[in-house]
Design a protein around this motif. Structure first.
Motif, mmCIF file in Angstrom:
data_model
loop_
_atom_site.group_PDB
_atom_site.id
_atom_site.type_symbol
_atom_site.label_atom_id
_atom_site.label_comp_id
_atom_site.label_asym_id
_atom_site.label_seq_id
_atom_site.Cartn_x
_atom_site.Cartn_y
_atom_site.Cartn_z
ATOM 1 N N ARG A 1 0.847 -1.172 0.000
ATOM 2 C CA ARG A 1 0.000 0.000 0.000
ATOM 3 C C ARG A 1 0.883 1.222 0.000
ATOM 4 N NH1 ARG A 1 -4.284 -1.860 4.548
ATOM 5 N NH2 ARG A 1 -5.197 -3.562 3.358
ATOM 6 N N TYR B 1 0.981 5.096 0.665
ATOM 7 C CA TYR B 1 0.227 6.173 1.283
ATOM 8 C C TYR B 1 0.854 7.489 0.901
ATOM 9 C CZ TYR B 1 -1.816 2.513 4.105
ATOM 10 O OH TYR B 1 -2.472 1.399 4.511
ATOM 11 N N ARG C 1 1.658 9.958 5.568
ATOM 12 C CA ARG C 1 1.775 8.935 6.588
ATOM 13 C C ARG C 1 0.549 8.882 7.486
ATOM 14 N NH1 ARG C 1 6.620 6.435 8.110
ATOM 15 N NH2 ARG C 1 7.932 6.371 6.282
ATOM 16 N N LEU D 1 -2.139 6.209 6.812
ATOM 17 C CA LEU D 1 -2.001 4.858 7.373
ATOM 18 C C LEU D 1 -2.748 4.777 8.694
ATOM 19 C CD1 LEU D 1 -0.476 2.023 7.403
ATOM 20 C CD2 LEU D 1 1.132 3.162 8.893
#
Lengths: 274, 409
Positions: free
Chosen positions: B14, B16, B19, B22
């Motif tokens: 994944r 992102y 951050r 997440l």
């Protein structure tokens, strides 16, 4: 081992039990932490004392002598110093533990990504090793109190309070170290938050000195209950009341479980993301 | 018995943008997704029997390490599943958790614990670990005094002391010296003979061919081939050679080499052609390689001399040829044309080489080319690779020999 990965798919209670199984590893890592901190330095173990002595000295001079801060009109400077110590030492070990443990997972990237390793024990051992150093200064305070002949039977409750604080701190460390993987600013912001938190907690003053209007702020602060507890045991030879014990235990258990839950939820992704 | 069985394994990393995304995804219980996807492994299915050794080969970023991490349980598959029967030990990096200030023994103790050994097991195995690493003398010294090879030895010894059923190894044997690598390979072979299963990731098809029965070839996250080691390593070598060759062909004439000359005849291009007459810039030793030097000129020149020089990337002059020294008549150069120089068979050894080409005026007598001013000399005009089909020894030259066998009595 059958299944998709050893450490990822365990349920929450299973992981919690696994924590006990890793007791030996936690011990080794804690000792290792202490050794890494103190071997190779010139003054060795005496560093454990230098920092608290320095900080206590600074605060003592600043608040006790310059500001003439007193708990009451008839309190002497020595008495104030004891009040200060009973609050400051537990706080220092708390804040030190939280701020070092927050980076414990990000600082060990290779342990996370290269070997099958229960990462939840990294914050635990970090908290343990810093709190052990903190404990040394607390023990010295107790010795000082014995010398002043101010120790009472309430002292037997001290370990209980320390354990509660330990559990609370570990929970917080789990949460923050997991956060720090996703948001590296966590370890930058944390010292500032801790500083504000410290002045909002009865560290350099006592709860009694707080104006009535602000009292609700302190009733929301779990650390206020811990510090009140320490002062009652150490200075008043009084067992903390049920409110303190209730809040302290509830906070410790809640934060411990929440922190662990957060870490467990993020664990599967930490190795991909770190 | 099946040691590892993977069914439609996929790993999608994944990505992102921020951050904080997440955290949102982890902690908010809604199902909204905050990431974009990067596919690392796509629909990988295979089966490894107990006692088999399997190599995983592929270019950088093919997903080799990701596959190993999934099998080791360090990362979770995005979809698909796998089953592993037996205790797994993974050697993904040498010296994870080593501390430079601690002695060898202390590092063994801590590292063993990190890898999941109990205190008793470590004390039991300590002598074997030290002995296998051949560090009896240095074991009380701090780790920072060890060479990289010594650390590699120690790490490998600890990992094998785990006595797993399945051993996953990621490119770590590349660090040790030849002696230790051989020792590790012998150890792994023992391990396999005793029923252990090994999965090794490497770029080195030769090493894998030596160690493994089968090779799994990954390319851009997909399983390209899973077959006997010999078949796959040969196919892989060929594939790498093609890639190299295509890159060289695209590169055209090199610009970094010097070029000088009076310019009456000019080197227009230099091509390397294989047996089929197609451009190829990577050869197996023993193949036919033709250097085609295209020229152009405005005049008419009788039998000029063509010169080729092959030098290695390390600067060694490997071989050269000069038509002016030989009783060769190249005829008349006029307008545009080319000269073919055949290397058949190509005898130079493993390595990367530069080719320099020049055209010189015709001179009677044994004249050194260094006393001649070239029409055109183009230094390092082409780059090519030679690979030995068998032993990957870095010899400069494989001398042709004749074998015979006689009876002494």
């Amino acid at each position: 081992m059958i299944g998709t990965g050893s450490r990822m798919n365990r349920s929450f209670p299973e992981s919690l039990r696994g924590l006990l199984g890793n007791f030996e590893l936690i011990r080794i890592l804690t000792v290792d932490d202490l050794r890494r901190a103190y071997t190779g330095s010139l003054m060795g173990l005496s560093w454990i004392l230098v920092k608290p002595v320095l900080i206590v000295g600074l605060y003592g001079v600043l608040f006790g002598i310059v500001f003439q801060a007193r708990g009451g009109p008839r309190q002497t400077a020595t008495e104030y110093l004891l009040v200060l110590l009973a609050g400051l030492l537990p706080w220092l070990s708390f804040s030190e533990a939280v701020s070092t443990a927050a980076g414990s997972i990000t600082a060990n990237t290779s342990l996370v990504t290269k070997i099958v390793f229960p990462i939840e024990i990294l914050p635990v051992s970090k908290v343990l090793s810093t709190m052990l150093s903190g404990l040394v200064s607390l023990v010295l305070l107790v010795v000082f109190l014995v010398y002043l002949n101010q120790v009472g039977w309430a002292m037997v409750l001290l370990p209980l309070l320390i354990v509660a604080q330990l559990v609370f701190t570990i929970g917080l460390a789990w949460f923050l170290s997991a956060m720090n993987v996703a948001v590296r600013d966590t370890s930058q912001v944390l010292p500032l938050v801790l500083m504000v938190w410290m002045f909002l907690s009865p560290v350099v003053y006592t709860t009694e000195m707080v104006p009535k209007g602000l009292a609700f702020v302190f009733s929301c602060n779990p650390m206020a209950y811990f510090l009140d507890g320490y002062r009652m045991i150490l200075l008043n030879n009084q067992p903390p009341n049920f409110l303190i014990w209730g809040v302290v235990t509830a906070m410790a258990v809640t934060i411990f479980l929440t922190g662990f839950w957060v870490l467990c939820r993020m664990r599967a992704h930490i190795a991909d993301f770190i | 018995m099946v040691a590892i069985q993977a069914k439609h394994l996929c790993k999608v990393y994944r990505w992102y943008a921020r951050r904080t995304d997440l955290i949102k995804e982890m902690l908010l219980l809604n199902k909204k997704q905050y990431h974009s996807k990067r596919v690392a492994l796509e629909d990988i299915s295979f089966e490894v029997g107990a006692g088999e050794s399997v190599g995983v080969i592929g270019q950088n970023g093919a997903g080799k390490s990701t596959l190993l991490k999934l099998l080791a349980g360090l990362s979770v598959p995005s979809s698909g599943s796998f089953e592993v029967n037996g205790k797994v030990a993974a050697l993904l990096e040498l010296g994870t958790g080593f501390h430079p200030d601690y002695s060898g023994v202390e590092n063994i103790r801590i590292n063993g614990m990190l890898l999941g050994l109990s205190r008793r097991e470590i004390e039991q195995k300590l002598p074997t670990i030290v002995e296998f690493a051949e560090l009896e003398e240095a074991i009380q010294q701090p780790l920072r005094t060890y060479s990289t090879g010594m650390q590699a030895r120690l790490a490998f010894s600890i990992a094998t002391a785990l006595q797993p059923h399945i051993l996953l190894i990621d490119e770590v044997l590349a660090v040790g010296d030849a002696y230790f690598v051989n020792k590790c390979i012998a150890h792994l072979q023992h391990f396999i003979n005793d029923g252990g299963t090994v999965i090794v990731v490497s770029h080195n098809s030769f090493l894998l061919g030596r160690l493994c029965q089968k090779i799994l070839w990954l390319e851009k996250g997909k399983l390209l081939q899973f077959d006997s080691a010999q078949t796959v390593s040969r196919a892989y070598d060929l594939y790498v050679r093609r890639l190299e060759s295509a890159r060289r062909a695209r590169a055209g004439l090199q610009e970094d080499g010097q070029r000088w000359g009076s310019g009456e005849i000019r080197v227009k291009s230099v091509l390397l052609l294989n047996r089929e007459g197609r451009q190829e810039y990577a050869y197996f030793r023993g193949e036919r390689m033709v250097v085609r030097v295209h020229y152009e000129t405005d005049g008419i020149y009788r039998n000029p001399s063509v010169y080729l020089l092959v030098s290695s990337h390390e600067g060694i002059l490997v071989t050269s040829c000069f038509s002016g020294e030989e009783p060769t008549d190249l005829g008349v150069f006029q307008g545009m044309g080319y000269v073919d120089v055949a290397f058949d068979p190509l005898l130079i050894g493993d390595g990367n080489y530069w080719l320099s080409a020049g055209i010189f005026p015709h001179k009677e007598g044994p004249e050194s080319i260094y006393r001649l001013d070239p029409y055109d000399y183009h230094e390092r005009v082409r780059e090519f690779t030679v690979k030995r089909p068998t032993r990957p020894l870095q010899t400069v030259f494989d001398h042709p020999v004749k074998w015979s066998h006689g009876c002494a009595s």
